[in-house]
Scaffold this motif. Structure first.
Motif, short mmCIF file in Angstrom:
data_model
loop_
_atom_site.label_atom_id
_atom_site.label_comp_id
_atom_site.label_asym_id
_atom_site.label_seq_id
_atom_site.Cartn_x
_atom_site.Cartn_y
_atom_site.Cartn_z
N GLY A 48 0.75 -0.96 -0.02
CA GLY A 48 -0.28 -0.06 -0.03
C GLY A 48 0.72 1.28 -0.11
N GLU A 49 2.04 0.99 -0.58
CA GLU A 49 2.81 2.03 -0.48
C GLU A 49 2.44 3.65 -1.47
OE1 GLU A 49 6.20 4.43 1.63
OE2 GLU A 49 4.86 3.01 2.01
N MET A 50 1.92 3.05 -2.42
CA MET A 50 2.12 4.33 -3.66
C MET A 50 0.59 5.39 -2.87
SD MET A 50 0.55 3.89 -7.31
CE MET A 50 -1.34 3.60 -6.96
N LEU A 51 -0.67 4.39 -2.75
CA LEU A 51 -1.85 4.87 -1.89
C LEU A 51 -1.67 5.74 -0.80
CD1 LEU A 51 -4.34 2.21 -2.68
CD2 LEU A 51 -4.43 4.75 -4.66
N ALA A 55 -1.82 9.58 -0.80
CA ALA A 55 -2.94 10.05 0.61
C ALA A 55 -2.16 11.16 1.66
CB ALA A 55 -3.15 9.07 1.41
N HIS A 56 -0.77 10.81 2.05
CA HIS A 56 0.00 11.85 2.55
C HIS A 56 0.28 13.17 2.28
CE1 HIS A 56 2.70 12.97 5.33
NE2 HIS A 56 1.67 13.30 6.18
N SER A 68 -2.72 -10.47 -1.33
CA SER A 68 -1.50 -11.33 0.01
C SER A 68 -1.94 -10.69 1.15
CB SER A 68 -0.26 -11.01 0.12
OG SER A 68 0.36 -10.36 0.72
N THR A 69 -2.31 -11.46 2.17
CA THR A 69 -2.76 -11.51 3.32
C THR A 69 -2.08 -10.55 4.09
OG1 THR A 69 -2.23 -12.85 4.10
CG2 THR A 69 -4.73 -13.39 3.73
N GLU A 70 -0.87 -10.95 4.01
CA GLU A 70 0.27 -10.19 4.91
C GLU A 70 0.69 -8.85 4.30
OE1 GLU A 70 5.62 -10.93 5.64
OE2 GLU A 70 4.17 -12.18 5.50
N PHE A 71 0.62 -8.79 3.36
CA PHE A 71 0.85 -7.20 2.58
C PHE A 71 -0.18 -5.99 3.17
CE2 PHE A 71 4.20 -9.30 -0.93
CZ PHE A 71 4.59 -9.55 -0.18
N THR A 72 -1.51 -6.95 3.20
CA THR A 72 -2.90 -5.58 3.32
C THR A 72 -2.96 -5.80 4.69
OG1 THR A 72 -3.56 -7.54 1.15
CG2 THR A 72 -4.94 -5.97 2.62
N THR A 73 -2.72 -7.17 5.49
CA THR A 73 -2.29 -5.59 6.93
C THR A 73 -1.36 -5.04 7.26
OG1 THR A 73 -2.84 -8.43 7.67
CG2 THR A 73 -1.72 -7.01 8.63
N ARG A 78 0.19 0.93 7.36
CA ARG A 78 1.12 2.03 7.27
C ARG A 78 0.49 3.29 6.91
NH1 ARG A 78 5.05 5.06 7.05
NH2 ARG A 78 6.31 5.54 4.50
N ALA A 79 -1.20 2.86 6.75
CA ALA A 79 -2.09 3.94 7.08
C ALA A 79 -2.37 4.65 7.82
CB ALA A 79 -3.54 3.30 5.93
N ALA A 80 -2.46 3.81 9.43
CA ALA A 80 -2.25 4.42 10.31
C ALA A 80 -1.42 4.71 10.78
CB ALA A 80 -3.31 3.19 11.02
N GLU A 81 -0.35 4.38 10.28
CA GLU A 81 1.10 5.13 10.75
C GLU A 81 1.29 6.70 10.27
OE1 GLU A 81 5.96 4.92 9.80
OE2 GLU A 81 4.48 3.13 9.59
N LEU A 82 0.61 6.96 9.09
CA LEU A 82 0.86 8.03 7.99
C LEU A 82 -0.64 8.93 8.55
CD1 LEU A 82 1.80 7.45 4.65
CD2 LEU A 82 3.02 8.01 6.18
N GLY A 83 -1.93 8.39 9.21
CA GLY A 83 -2.72 8.84 9.34
C GLY A 83 -3.76 9.44 8.39
N VAL A 84 -3.24 8.03 7.68
CA VAL A 84 -4.51 8.61 5.78
C VAL A 84 -5.67 7.28 6.42
CG1 VAL A 84 -2.97 9.74 4.95
CG2 VAL A 84 -2.98 6.91 5.25
N ALA A 85 -6.00 6.79 7.54
CA ALA A 85 -6.66 5.75 6.94
C ALA A 85 -7.91 5.40 7.02
CB ALA A 85 -6.58 4.95 8.58
#
Length: 248
Positions: A48-51, A55-56, A68-73, A78-85
């Motif tokens: 999810g790095e691009m989105l 977004a940030h 991928s379950t691992e990559f989706t998690t 990452r979205a939560a880390e950057l405050g864009v969830a």
């Protein structure tokens, strides 16, 4: 429904699952002049790095779909880390055939055109989610120089020379499919090094922790052979880039 475990082991530390650095990803976002509120769909979105970063940095919104379950998690974290969830959503699912509920401004498949059976099929798939006048993003390998024989093609993880095109021919293909190329950002050899060499460290650390795992022998052999093979062939012959397209 998931990726093979050896793939997620190789790329366990990667935020970008392609030979693209964070700097190049940021440069692409800037080059596209993304407006706040731009709606994006990213098929095979990985971690999810691009989105998340767009977004940030640019205020876009979007949905990512990945098998991928691992990559989706990881993407959700990452979205939560950057405050864009509240701006981006990540769905565990098969991106092949996925169409957005409502047309989006930007429809992307970065480095996974197998979901549409190749470049042409993936462009057709992305178009099904795109509003008129929107942007298509395709990440795709190309030959930096044509392989001299079948052995070199296979060493670059191609079944034959015909799997990829030279860069001018790839750009011409986009035109033949009814698209204007309006921007591109290309990986360089350093980008490839950062992507490939990080896999070797991931594998070695995993082997040290899991010497008796059923995958240990396979990954041990890969780590013994892959660095030299990469330096001899893939680094010299194979390019990669992200191409921004608009329908004519």
């Amino acid at each position: 429904m998931d990726l093979p475990r050896n793939f997620t082991i190789r790329e366990s530390s990667h935020r970008i699952h392609n030979p693209f650095t964070s700097e190049k990803l940021a440069a692409l976002g800037q080059a596209l002049h993304l407006a706040p509120g731009t709606r994006a769909l990213d098929l095979a979105s990985g971690s999810g790095e691009m989105l998340c970063t767009w977004a940030h940095a640019h205020g876009i919104t979007g949905t990512g779909v990945d098998i991928s379950t691992e990559f989706t998690t990881g993407a959700r974290l990452r979205a939560a880390e950057l405050g864009v969830a509240d701006q981006v959503v990540f769905i565990h699912g098969d991106a092949a055939g996925w169409v957005a509920d409502e047309p989006v401004d930007l429809s992307a498949c970065i480095g996974a055109t197998w979901i549409g059976g190749g470049v042409a099929g993936t462009i057709d798939l992305l178009r099904r989610s795109l509003r008129p006048g929107g942007l298509l993003l395709i990440g795709e390998p190309y030959w930096r120089r044509a392989p001299l024989d079948q052995r070199i093609a296979e060493a670059c993880h191609a079944s034959s020379e015909d799997d990829f095109r030279l860069l001018p021919e790839l750009i011409e293909q986009f035109g033949e499919l009814g698209c204007d190329v309006v921007e591109m950002v290309l990986a360089d050899q350093d980008s490839w090094d950062r992507y490939q060499a990080a896999q070797w460290l991931n594998i070695r650390r995993w082997l040290d922790r899991n010497p008796d795992d059923e995958l240990a022998a396979e990954l041990r052999a890969e780590l013994s052979e892959e660095p030299a093979r990469y330096a001899r062939y893939q680094r010299e012959y194979l390019g990669w880039g992200v191409f921004a397209l608009m329908d004519r």
